[in-house]
Motif scaffolding. Sequence first.
Motif, short mmCIF file in Angstrom:
data_model
loop_
_atom_site.label_atom_id
_atom_site.label_comp_id
_atom_site.label_asym_id
_atom_site.label_seq_id
_atom_site.Cartn_x
_atom_site.Cartn_y
_atom_site.Cartn_z
N MET A 28 16.02 3.13 21.63
CA MET A 28 15.68 3.45 23.01
C MET A 28 14.71 4.62 23.12
O MET A 28 14.14 4.87 24.19
N GLU A 29 14.52 5.35 22.02
CA GLU A 29 13.48 6.38 21.99
C GLU A 29 12.09 5.76 21.89
O GLU A 29 11.08 6.42 22.16
N ARG A 30 12.05 4.48 21.50
CA ARG A 30 10.79 3.76 21.36
C ARG A 30 10.60 2.86 22.58
O ARG A 30 11.56 2.44 23.20
N ASP A 31 9.36 2.54 22.91
CA ASP A 31 9.12 1.61 24.00
C ASP A 31 8.45 0.32 23.53
O ASP A 31 7.98 -0.48 24.34
N ASP A 32 8.43 0.12 22.19
CA ASP A 32 7.70 -1.01 21.64
C ASP A 32 8.58 -1.99 20.86
O ASP A 32 8.09 -2.98 20.35
N ALA A 127 21.25 0.77 32.37
CA ALA A 127 19.84 0.67 32.74
C ALA A 127 19.03 0.68 31.46
O ALA A 127 19.58 0.78 30.37
N GLN A 128 17.71 0.58 31.60
CA GLN A 128 16.86 0.63 30.42
C GLN A 128 16.60 2.09 30.04
O GLN A 128 15.48 2.56 29.92
N ALA A 129 17.69 2.82 29.87
CA ALA A 129 17.65 4.22 29.45
C ALA A 129 19.01 4.54 28.87
O ALA A 129 20.00 3.87 29.16
N PHE A 130 19.07 5.57 28.04
CA PHE A 130 20.30 5.88 27.34
C PHE A 130 21.14 6.86 28.15
O PHE A 130 20.62 7.80 28.73
N GLY A 131 22.47 6.66 28.15
CA GLY A 131 23.34 7.65 28.74
C GLY A 131 24.27 7.12 29.81
O GLY A 131 24.08 7.39 30.98
N THR A 132 25.31 6.37 29.42
CA THR A 132 26.33 5.94 30.37
C THR A 132 27.59 6.78 30.23
O THR A 132 28.56 6.55 30.94
N GLY A 133 27.59 7.74 29.30
CA GLY A 133 28.73 8.62 29.13
C GLY A 133 29.69 8.18 28.04
O GLY A 133 30.61 8.92 27.70
N VAL A 228 19.46 21.74 28.19
CA VAL A 228 20.24 20.72 27.50
C VAL A 228 19.28 19.67 26.96
O VAL A 228 18.30 19.32 27.62
N ALA A 229 19.56 19.18 25.76
CA ALA A 229 18.70 18.16 25.15
C ALA A 229 19.58 17.27 24.28
O ALA A 229 20.05 17.70 23.22
N ASN A 230 19.80 16.05 24.73
CA ASN A 230 20.58 15.08 23.97
C ASN A 230 19.62 14.00 23.51
O ASN A 230 19.43 12.98 24.19
N ILE A 231 18.96 14.24 22.38
CA ILE A 231 18.00 13.26 21.86
C ILE A 231 18.37 12.94 20.41
O ILE A 231 19.45 12.42 20.18
N LEU A 232 17.55 13.27 19.46
CA LEU A 232 17.85 13.02 18.06
C LEU A 232 17.48 14.25 17.24
O LEU A 232 16.68 15.09 17.68
N ALA A 233 18.05 14.36 16.04
CA ALA A 233 17.85 15.57 15.23
C ALA A 233 16.39 15.82 14.91
O ALA A 233 15.93 16.98 14.97
#
Length: 294
Positions: A28-32, A127-133, A228-233
């Motif tokens: 989901m970090e990618r759009d391709d 949705a087309q995004a990350f983060g439903t809890g 706050v930043a919840n992404i990847l290392a």
Amino acid sequence: MKALPMSVDQLSAPLTKEQAYALVDAVMERDDLALTASAHENEETGEWFFEATCDSPPDLESFSELARQTLGGAVDFSVSPIDPEINWVAKSLEGLAPVIAGGFYVYGSHETGPIPGGLTPMRIDAAQAFGTGHHETTTGCLEAIDKVLKRRRPRVLLDVGTGTGVLAIALAKRLRLPVIASDIDPIAVTTTIENAQQNGVGKFIIGIEATGLTNPTIAGNAPYDLIVANILAGPLTALAPAMGRVAGRGATIILSGILQHQARGVINAYQRQGMILTEKLQRKDWTTLILEMR
């Protein structure tokens, strides 16, 4: 959700729950690569699967390389055609229970039960995004936010990689203050704004499409009291110098999306910018860091 193309495939692989969610995050970090990505448990066997809905044919080579980078090994993907008329994002949330973390109650519109008293409710649909809890990185961040807000009341707030906006909405609900919520994905920004409106905090959320922290709005509102930043290392490590430039003295920085074996590298990168680790929350294979700018 946008209409799916006429030819659509489902790519899947059996993984552990932690691996499946980690790969969902990376995709989901990618759009391709995929139209949607999700993690599912087989209720009969208890086995977890990574699934992605892709234009046909999917880019197997890119998926395999991303899996090696994210999970450290090869993944055996299978591909099968699916009905493009099915809303696979909504389907992925069927039966998911609400999440309680840090005094927040995160639920989907499919949930018809009463909202428990004493909790801060947030309605976050797929949705087309990350983060439903439901992922440990999100619950870790919500618990970290709760811990920080019990000790202090930050006033200048930034959510980097906002996804569905769940963390920005949590801050806005508790503090009733503006929150800048940025993401590289325009769909995530739109989703965040819509979710904020549905949760009654639309006037507090400033959604921005941005790569990194050089956007004029982000830079112009610095220094921040809470980031706050919840992404990847990997992206978190690369962002450390920029974080150091926009964080105010005494600021709190909450970082997640970090596997336990990656935590030391992220901590070191932020220590070089003058940020000291004050607390580490571990949820299964995932780590959430709470740091302070000295």
